[in-house]
Each structure stands twice: as C-alpha cells, then as structure tokens.
Enzyme design. Structure first.
Site, PDB file in Angstrom:
ATOM      1  N   THR A 136       0.885  -1.156   0.000  1.00  0.00           N
ATOM      2  CA  THR A 136       0.000   0.000   0.000  1.00  0.00           C
ATOM      3  C   THR A 136       0.924   1.207   0.000  1.00  0.00           C
ATOM      4  O   THR A 136       2.131   1.058   0.076  1.00  0.00           O
ATOM      5  CB  THR A 136      -0.883  -0.075   1.256  1.00  0.00           C
ATOM      6  OG1 THR A 136      -1.622  -1.292   1.199  1.00  0.00           O
ATOM      7  CG2 THR A 136      -1.823   1.085   1.407  1.00  0.00           C
ATOM      8  N   SER A 139     -10.600  -3.175   5.222  1.00  0.00           N
ATOM      9  CA  SER A 139      -9.227  -2.718   5.063  1.00  0.00           C
ATOM     10  C   SER A 139      -8.591  -2.473   6.426  1.00  0.00           C
ATOM     11  O   SER A 139      -9.285  -2.298   7.430  1.00  0.00           O
ATOM     12  CB  SER A 139      -9.194  -1.415   4.253  1.00  0.00           C
ATOM     13  OG  SER A 139      -7.907  -0.829   4.285  1.00  0.00           O
ATOM     14  N   THR A 173      -4.034   1.937  -2.215  1.00  0.00           N
ATOM     15  CA  THR A 173      -3.417   0.632  -2.426  1.00  0.00           C
ATOM     16  C   THR A 173      -3.938  -0.091  -3.653  1.00  0.00           C
ATOM     17  O   THR A 173      -5.030   0.187  -4.152  1.00  0.00           O
ATOM     18  CB  THR A 173      -3.650  -0.260  -1.190  1.00  0.00           C
ATOM     19  OG1 THR A 173      -2.894  -1.456  -1.309  1.00  0.00           O
ATOM     20  CG2 THR A 173      -5.114  -0.592  -1.026  1.00  0.00           C
TER      21      THR A 173
END
Length: 564
Positions: free
Chosen positions: A375, A446, A393
């Site tokens: 990321t 996430s 990302t």
C-alpha cells in the site's frame, strides 16, 4: 544524494532532495512553516510541493500526488486501486472519504472456493478475477470537487508529464520491477512497458505512453474519463480477455462515499481517523484506549514491559476486528460499543505481566450485534493550515499483476481482502468473519489507518502507513514514539517496530527492534518471537510548538519529505 531523510533534530532539520525529473526545486528552508509533503517517492513529493507553491491547498496537492504515484510508484500508487482520505481544515473542520474498491456485481460469496468448500490457492491474489472495481479516480475527483482550489487540469498535468516524458527509477524501484517481471509476462501476454528485456537498472527512464493517454482523458473529462468511454471500454475488454467480472455497469455505478470520521482522545490528544470500511480507525483507538492507563513512558521504548503491553492489546483488538468489522453498508458494525473507553480497559483486565495470554484463550469481546504490504501513504499540510492524510493501495505489490492493455495501469487484487472463507486467513494472515464475506457491490474490509491528531485544538500530527495487517500497529507505535517517548517525527518513523495480530500467536519483530535480554524475558513468559524484514513505511508530519513542520520519511523505502 540520499533517497530519504536522515534523522531530524528537534530544533532543525534538513530536507533532502533526491534526483527528480524536471530539474531542481530550488532552496528549501530547514524549518518549513508554509507546508510539507511526505510520500513514498521523491518525484511524487516534488509534484505535491510544486502544487503547494502554486497556491494549491492540501487537497490539490494530494490529488496531484495520488496521480503522480500512479506513474512513478506503480507497485502501490494507482488509478486501478482505492483507498481512504482523512481531512482537517485550518478551521478544524474534519471529513473522511471512502474510495475503497467494491466487489463486481457478478461476484459471489464462494467464488474462490473449490467443490469441497476450501479456498483455491492464489485465485483471489493473481489475475483478472482478483480485481475489485477501482475507486481511486472517483475518490480524487470527489475530494477535488469538494475542497480543491486549483483547476482539475492543473493538478493532473504533472502526472501526465511524468508518464509521457518518463522518470528516472531508483534502485529499489528497479529491483521491484525485476522481481515481478515473470508475473508481469504471465498475466500480460501481449506485453507491457514494465518488463525490460535486459532487466531494469537504477537510472533507467520509464516511459508510459498508454498511461499518459489515460491520464489525459481523466484530465479532460474528470471521473467520467475513467469510468465511462474509452478507458472503461479497455477495462471491460481486459476483463473479458482474462475471465474477470468487472462490467461497464460496475464502473459507471461506482461512487466514493463521505463518511463521518472517528474521533477519540488519548491523554489529551484528539485522534481523527478513518471509520469502516476501514478497520484501522476503530483498531487504533482501541489500542490507544487499551494502553492509556499504563505508565508506558516509564516502561521505556521497546522494553519487555512495553512490548508485552502492546502485544496483549493488539491480540485483543485483532480478535475483535475478525468478528465485528465489515462494510457498514452491508453489516451493522458495533462501532459505538467498540469505541467505549471502558470496553477496551475491561478487555485488558485478563492480562498478566507474569505470562503471555495465549491467543487461543482470546475471543472477540462480548458485544451484541443488532465484521499489503504494498500500500502507500502520503501526508500533506499546506500554507493555509489544511491537512490531508491518504492511504491508497492495489493490495499486493503491483496488485493482480494485470495491466489494462492500451491503458497502461495495474489493476488491484483487493478481492483477497474479503473473507474468502470466514475463518481462513488472507495474504497477510488476517482472519475474517461473516461481516467481511464477499457480496456484490460490497466494499472489502481494510486495515488502512490515515490519521490526523490535534493538541489543544491545533494541528499536531498527520500520519499513516502501508503494510497490510501491520498498518494499525505501525501507526500506533509511531504515535506512542512521539507522545510517550518524546521522539522527533523522523526518529519516531525510523524506529524499529514490532507487531502482533492475534493469529498467528507470534510477536513479529523487525531485526534489531529487541535486544537479546528483552527477547529472553519475553520468551520466558511464553511469547514466541520471529524476526522479519521491514514493517510498514510510515510517512508523517509533526507541527512543533514553534510552528514549523518536522517530516518523517520512512528510510525503509524511497520515501521523501519536502517542505517550504
């Protein structure tokens, strides 16, 4: 010149500039007061600073940096991925933007399982089926619409120039491209500019004509230049060619979403961070709540007591993450309950400094519910006092390894961030539950944790990092390094880090993070320790009490801080 900043002292520091396309920036003050950009690649930081110098605000610079990173840092910078933004205005107004990818409309809960119901190795990681609907372009367009000062064309132009004219790659970038060249060839049989027959070397120029044309369409048409028309046609053709699921309807229907930021207090500091679909903000505040009542500063940096405290907090928080967190548009996340200060304090009561608590004995807390390492993050503050923290990302390095033919950009492999099978780990070893199961149109969970911190009502810190499952713990430790251990921003970012994520039940330690005596003490208490390489790449900005900015550019990469 150095590719990254050396340590800053508290009262003065030197901004180090790497070689950049387009010449030198000119003199940069050693104590920046007007603004700062810290990103993963020197060319991108230069782009952001130039936008600030033209009168652009932090959001203008952020949009320019995002698109520049898509050119110069293709293993994580992107237009084919997604991310999150936390914003704080000079007046203290706050906002959070969710431009996380979505599952395609044809996605299904068991799409990565075999006939026996077991995950198929690598199916969610590589190739066209691993791709979620990209959100980055929609996110940047929405952020600029709401907060931008310069024109859309002005903030796109630097990235277009970098793609069209090329840029000089660093040693790390050359190594990354070479390391993945066989995968690029496998998933892009028609060829791609990212493969060099003789292998890439530091100092080579990477030119991306197809990407330049894609960026021009975005510059002319805004988000429609990506989600409709020629670029959309190319994405869908690529999907059809490789058996992917993204359709024209998926692209046209994608929208970034404004969400209410999560806020909390840690020892008088106000933490402003990202709500779900990111788990990072909730996890960060839970971690801070968990350790707040302990004398962390007295224990000392990376002492056995500090590491034990952090480990026990982390294993409890990651257990909650696996159970309670997911896309709030699909699942009722018990956010209020998780963020109750007393909840985290109570969770720590089962901890004993005499021995480890096995992860097998840790379950999610009792809440009634009516859940990459590649990321990249960048932090920006402008001359007006606005601040932006963005983490974005493709998930894995270079995402799915699929380059959209004729459009020149990598697509993500974010479908792996769903719970492919609840209870089975993803590529980062994170275990998820039903809350994060695959569903059409759903955003995958996430760990990204873009964060802004206030002190006494004024801007104090902008921070975030890549690192997959280590994101929350890297941000957590960086904050503690400044607040508890009185480190400068650069020292806080450079400091060696440790990580625990509940499962597997292991402390992961960067080489050199723990001395031999500390390791022995922890192992005697029942903590398995495993050394590994670099953990995260934190890019952060600290505003000192004297009013200038300290940048923290992570020496684990080509990260660069530039201020004026």
């Amino acid at each position: 010149m150095s590719r990254y900043l050396n340590r800053f002292t508290l009262l003065a520091f030197v901004v180090v500039l790497s070689s950049c396309v387009g010449g030198q920036l000119g003199k940069v003050t050693s104590q920046p007061e007007k603004g700062m950009v810290v990103s993963a690649y020197p060319d991108a930081s230069k782009v952001g600073l130039e936008i600030l110098k033209k009168g652009g605000n932090a959001v203008d610079a952020a949009v320019a940096v995002q698109f520049a990173l898509a050119v110069v840092y293709p293993n994580a910078g992107n237009i084919g991925g997604g991310g999150f933004m936390v914003y704080r205005s000079a007046k203290g107004e706050i906002a959070a933007l969710d431009f996380r990818e979505k599952a395609p409309g044809l996605a299904s809960r068991d799409m990565f399982l075999d006939s026996a119901g077991n995950p198929i190795k690598d199916k969610s990681l590589f190739g066209h089926l691993a791709c979620g609907v990209p959100g980055s372009v929609a996110g940047m367009a929405e952020a600029h619409r709401k907060f931008g000062r310069l024109s859309w064309q002005q903030v796109l132009e630097p990235a277009i120039s970098l793609a069209e004219n090329g840029f000089i790659i660093t040693e790390k970038e050359a190594d990354d491209l070479n390391r993945h060249s066989q995968e690029f060839a496998k998933y892009n049989p028609a060829g791609t500019v990212f493969v060099s027959n003789g292998g890439w070397k530091q100092g080579d120029r990477l030119v991306q004509k197809d990407l330049a044309e894609t960026l021009k369409r975005i510059g002319e048409l805004g988000a429609a230049g990506f989600y409709e028309g020629e670029t959309a046609d190319k994405i869908v053709a690529e999907m059809q060619h490789g058996g992917g699921l993204i359709s024209k309807e998926d692209l046209k229907n994608y929208h970034a979403v404004w969400r209410t930021p999560i806020t909390g207090i840690y020892k008088g500091y106000k933490i402003i961070t990202m709500p779900p679909t990111s788990s990072g903000g909730i996890a960060l505040l839970q971690l801070l709540h968990s350790v707040e009542n302990y004398p962390v500063a007295r224990y000392g940096f990376n002492s056995d007591s500090t590491i034990q405290l952090l480990t026990e907090a982390e294993r409890r928080v990651y257990a909650d993450r696996a159970t309670y967190l997911g896309d709030p548009d699909f699942f009722k996340v018990p956010q209020r309950e998780l963020l109750e200060h007393g909840y985290s304090v109570a969770r720590m009561k089962s901890m004993s400094f005499s021995k480890a608590t096995p992860s097998s004995e840790i379950k999610a807390g009792d809440i009634t519910v009516k859940e990459s390492n590649q990321t990249t993050h960048f932090s920006i503050v402008d001359q007006y006092g606005n601040a932006v923290s963005i983490t974005t990302t493709l998930n894995g390095s270079f995402g799915s390894k699929v380059v959209v033919q004729g459009a020149g950009f990598f697509l993500n492999n974010e479908m792996d961030d769903f719970s492919v099978k609840p209870g089975s780990p993803n590529m980062y070893g994170l275990v998820g539950g039903e809350a994060n199961a695959i569903a059409p149109g759903k955003r995958m969970l996430s760990s990204m944790t873009p964060t802004i911190i206030e002190k006494d009502g004024k801007l104090f810190m902008v921070v975030g990092t890549p690192g997959g499952s280590t994101i929350m713990t890297s941000v957590f430790q960086t904050i503690l390094n400044v607040i508890e251990f009185n480190k400068s921003m650069q020292a806080a970012v450079s400091a060696k880090r440790v990580h625990h994520q509940w499962l597997p039940d292991t402390i992961y330690s960067e080489t050199g993070a723990l001395d031999s005596l500390t390791k022995i003490k922890l192992q005697q208490k029942g903590y398995p320790i495993k050394e590994w390489g670099a953990s995260g790449r934190v890019d952060a900005i600290l505003k000192t009490k004297w009013g200038y900015y300290q940048g923290g550019a992570d020496p684990r990469g080509d990260d660069t801080a530039m201020g004026w």
